[in-house]
Motif scaffolding. Structure first.
Motif, mmCIF file in Angstrom:
data_model
loop_
_atom_site.group_PDB
_atom_site.id
_atom_site.type_symbol
_atom_site.label_atom_id
_atom_site.label_comp_id
_atom_site.label_asym_id
_atom_site.label_seq_id
_atom_site.Cartn_x
_atom_site.Cartn_y
_atom_site.Cartn_z
ATOM 1 N N HIS A 104 -31.079 18.240 -78.617
ATOM 2 C CA HIS A 104 -30.906 19.694 -78.599
ATOM 3 C C HIS A 104 -32.178 20.420 -78.159
ATOM 4 O O HIS A 104 -32.130 21.527 -77.660
ATOM 5 C CB HIS A 104 -30.464 20.193 -79.978
ATOM 6 N N PHE A 127 -33.962 6.638 -75.384
ATOM 7 C CA PHE A 127 -35.005 6.960 -74.397
ATOM 8 C C PHE A 127 -35.384 5.749 -73.540
ATOM 9 O O PHE A 127 -36.280 5.830 -72.704
ATOM 10 C CB PHE A 127 -36.288 7.427 -75.106
ATOM 11 N N TRP A 139 -49.341 17.826 -84.121
ATOM 12 C CA TRP A 139 -48.350 18.906 -84.235
ATOM 13 C C TRP A 139 -47.072 18.389 -84.897
ATOM 14 O O TRP A 139 -46.562 18.973 -85.842
ATOM 15 C CB TRP A 139 -48.080 19.423 -82.812
ATOM 16 N N TYR A 185 -42.692 16.864 -72.935
ATOM 17 C CA TYR A 185 -41.267 16.656 -72.655
ATOM 18 C C TYR A 185 -40.556 17.872 -72.080
ATOM 19 O O TYR A 185 -39.672 17.739 -71.263
ATOM 20 C CB TYR A 185 -40.533 16.249 -73.945
ATOM 21 N N TRP A 234 -36.425 8.269 -85.099
ATOM 22 C CA TRP A 234 -36.757 9.036 -86.295
ATOM 23 C C TRP A 234 -35.520 9.640 -86.960
ATOM 24 O O TRP A 234 -34.546 8.911 -87.148
ATOM 25 C CB TRP A 234 -37.820 10.102 -85.944
HETATM 26 C C1 GBH Z 1 -42.359 11.973 -79.320
HETATM 27 O O1 GBH Z 1 -42.510 13.243 -79.882
HETATM 28 C C2 GBH Z 1 -42.755 10.887 -80.298
HETATM 29 O O2 GBH Z 1 -44.120 10.558 -80.158
HETATM 30 C C3 GBH Z 1 -41.935 9.623 -80.147
HETATM 31 O O3 GBH Z 1 -42.152 8.768 -81.232
HETATM 32 C C4 GBH Z 1 -40.478 9.988 -79.993
HETATM 33 O O4 GBH Z 1 -39.658 8.852 -79.927
HETATM 34 C C5 GBH Z 1 -40.342 10.812 -78.730
HETATM 35 O O5 GBH Z 1 -41.077 11.979 -78.868
HETATM 36 C C6 GBH Z 1 -38.932 11.274 -78.445
HETATM 37 O O6 GBH Z 1 -38.513 12.242 -79.352
HETATM 38 O O7 GBH Z 1 -35.810 19.186 -83.738
HETATM 39 O O8 GBH Z 1 -36.369 21.345 -82.828
HETATM 40 O O9 GBH Z 1 -37.617 20.489 -84.714
HETATM 41 C C7 GBH Z 1 -42.113 14.321 -79.044
HETATM 42 C C8 GBH Z 1 -42.361 15.676 -79.653
HETATM 43 C C9 GBH Z 1 -41.819 16.986 -81.541
HETATM 44 C C10 GBH Z 1 -40.131 16.457 -79.987
HETATM 45 C C11 GBH Z 1 -40.765 17.364 -82.568
HETATM 46 C C12 GBH Z 1 -39.060 16.818 -80.984
HETATM 47 C C13 GBH Z 1 -38.535 18.224 -82.845
HETATM 48 C C14 GBH Z 1 -37.988 19.498 -82.353
HETATM 49 N N1 GBH Z 1 -41.329 15.985 -80.631
HETATM 50 N N2 GBH Z 1 -39.575 17.834 -81.877
HETATM 51 S S1 GBH Z 1 -36.857 20.181 -83.500
#
Ligand code: GBH
Length: 493
Positions: free
Chosen positions: A369, A455, A189, A331, A447
């Motif tokens: 956020h 974290f 995803w 999460y 990222w």
């Molecule tokens: C994980 O993804 C990753 O596997 C890991 O590498 C990362 O460090 C960890 O989360 C913490 O973020 O900004 O509204 O578009 C978690 C799933 C999917 C959560 C994308 C954040 C972006 C939301 N992630 N999402 S938005």
């Protein structure tokens, strides 16, 4: 006098037991800790490592990373791996989930040229873990595609599935005598949406409503190829298991109305079910509601066919059942209502899903956020998986809480304690969850948020060139949970 003291102690114990319920984890249950290569290793161009899409993205578009940072050094784990394993050991976990950097092992991405320094690096880690009775759990792909493969179109080009299988075979051959748990991909995803839909992640391609669907088909085939390769050539001798890690929010209907319930189910199917259904459902294939919806919307937009590629009957068969376990990253949660997010791009994934997502203003916020603290969503999700997908073996491969780097990280402790409480409740509900992997060992390169979100159970000073680590309060909290195999109930204590 003596008797009075004993009665007093018994009385206190009685009260404490009433208030502070102890939650015991079953004996089969294991605790671990998680990291990924790009987020911790650094040494981006050292000892023969090739360039990957995150190297290129952070170097070429510094303004697309919150603090204009890169993973060039990150936590310097390429040098400090031994120290990191000591930290892992100190927590008392039984396994460590980390990922292999594809371009550290195969600098060009192709399997004809193996980098000996890369082999040495991962051999060292695996051997040291095993010497310390910590099981390695290895992710093959945690977002760091070799740049040459991206130049060919990355995960939108079907040929990449074959190169992924070749890479997987190299990895099984080199390390499979000692690694018995494999995860092919981390979070389809996120890979498909962040990379090809909104372009927030490397290589930053925004092709809304198109790129993400092409990516999902190639990714599913790549996963299945790597699974079948293990099955055919390695399982008998190496005796390990292979799964995939899928992430999802929990979606809860905002009202009791039929139309919101339908919208919520569609949101679940089009987010989680998207790659879950083809692998884990009895029938395989993308969810029907997803296929119908995207076909209908595509046609109404004058496309000649659905923007979601078709899986042929033989592809469906090839992908279905390619798992020994489900890796689950979870999460947070959203409320769902029927209706469109506004304003929305057309075409786009969000427009295709066509639901309104909301948060409850009462939910506790975090430094990210997108992350709100909603522990009960975890239990709903685990039970939905149990019912929908025939109660598969689940390893929670990530669950974590972002803050600004506080050493006394009470909010993180509260988050984990509440989410673990709900996980225990789910086990009592009959969910087959056998592992919990906390994200993450150390603060690291988050990222496109760079180093602005933390974290880790261990603080890392990124202003200091030797990147010293310091335990936070949550490290001793987690140690305690693992050691006692139970949770202090903070809400009542
Ligand atoms: C994980 O993804 C990753 O596997 C890991 O590498 C990362 O460090 C960890 O989360 C913490 O973020 O900004 O509204 O578009 C978690 C799933 C999917 C959560 C994308 C954040 C972006 C939301 N992630 N999402 S938005």
């Amino acid at each position: 006098m003596y008797l009075k003291i004993i009665i007093f102690i018994a009385f206190i114990k009685f009260i404490r037991n009433g208030d502070c319920q102890i939650h015991e984890f079953p004996s089969y249950f294991e605790f671990g800790i998680s990291t990924s290569a790009y987020q911790i290793e650094g040494a981006w161009n050292e000892d023969g490592k090739g360039e990957n899409i995150w190297d290129r993205f952070t170097h070429e578009y510094p303004n697309r990373i919150a603090d204009r940072s890169t993973g060039d050094i990150a936590c310097d784990s390429y040098r400090q791996w031994e120290n990191d394993i000591n930290l892992v050991k100190d927590l008392g976990v039984t396994y460590y989930r980390f990922s292999i950097s594809w371009s550290r092992l195969l600098p060009t991405g192709f399997s004809n040229k193996i980098n000996p320094a890369g082999v040495r690096y991962y051999n060292n880690i695996i051997d040291k873990l095993l010497q310390n009775d910590i099981e390695p759990m290895v992710t093959l792909y945690h977002w760091d595609l070799p740049q040459p493969l991206q130049d060919l179109g990355g995960l939108t080009n079907p040929v990449i599935a074959k190169y992924f299988r070749d890479y997987a075979i190299v990895v099984y051959t080199l390390f499979g005598d000692r690694v018995k748990k494999w995860i092919t991909f981390n979070e389809p995803w996120s890979i498909c949406l962040s990379t090809y839909e909104n372009g927030n992640h490397a290589p930053g391609i925004a092709m809304p409503g198109i790129g993400c669907y092409l990516c999902s088909k190639v990714l599913l085939l790549a996963h299945a190829k790597a699974y079948h390769a293990y099955d055919k050539r390695f399982r008998k001798t190496q005796n390990g298991i292979v799964g995939i890690t899928i992430s999802t929010f929990w979606y809860e209907s905002k009202t009791l109305s039929e139309k919101d319930a339908v919208a919520t189910e569609r949101a679940l199917q089009m987010n989680f079910g998207w790659c879950m259904n083809p692998i884990f459902s009895n029938k395989g294939d993308f969810p029907k509601v997803m296929k119908d919806r995207i076909e209908f919307v595509s046609k109404s937009q004058n496309f000649s066919e659905s923007r979601l590629p078709t899986l042929t009957p033989s592809e469906i068969k090839y992908i279905q059942g390619t798992y020994d376990f489900l890796g689950l990253n979870h999460y947070t949660t959203r409320f769902i209502e029927e209706g469109n997010l506004t304003p929305s791009q057309v075409p786009s994934f969000d427009d295709d899903v066509g639901v309104k997502m909301e948060v409850d203003p009462k939910w506790e916020k975090s430094a990210a956020h997108w992350l709100f603290v909603v522990p009960w969503g975890f239990r709903r999700l685990l039970n939905w998986i149990r019912v929908k997908y025939n109660n598969p073996l689940v390893f929670v491969t990530e669950n974590g809480y972002p803050d600004k780097g506080e050493l006394n990280d009470e909010a993180r402790i509260r988050y984990h304690n509440q989410y673990l409480t709900e996980l225990l409740n789910s086990i009592n509900d009959g969910c087959n969850v056998q592992r919990y992997t906390l994200w993450s060992l150390t603060d690291n390169m988050e990222w496109s948020s760079g180093y602005t979100l933390k974290f880790g159970l261990y603080y890392v000073d990124f202003n200091n060139s030797s990147r010293p680590r310091l335990p936070k309060s949550s490290a001793s909290y987690y140690k305690g949970v693992i050691n006692n195999r139970s949770l202090p109930n903070f809400t009542n204590c």
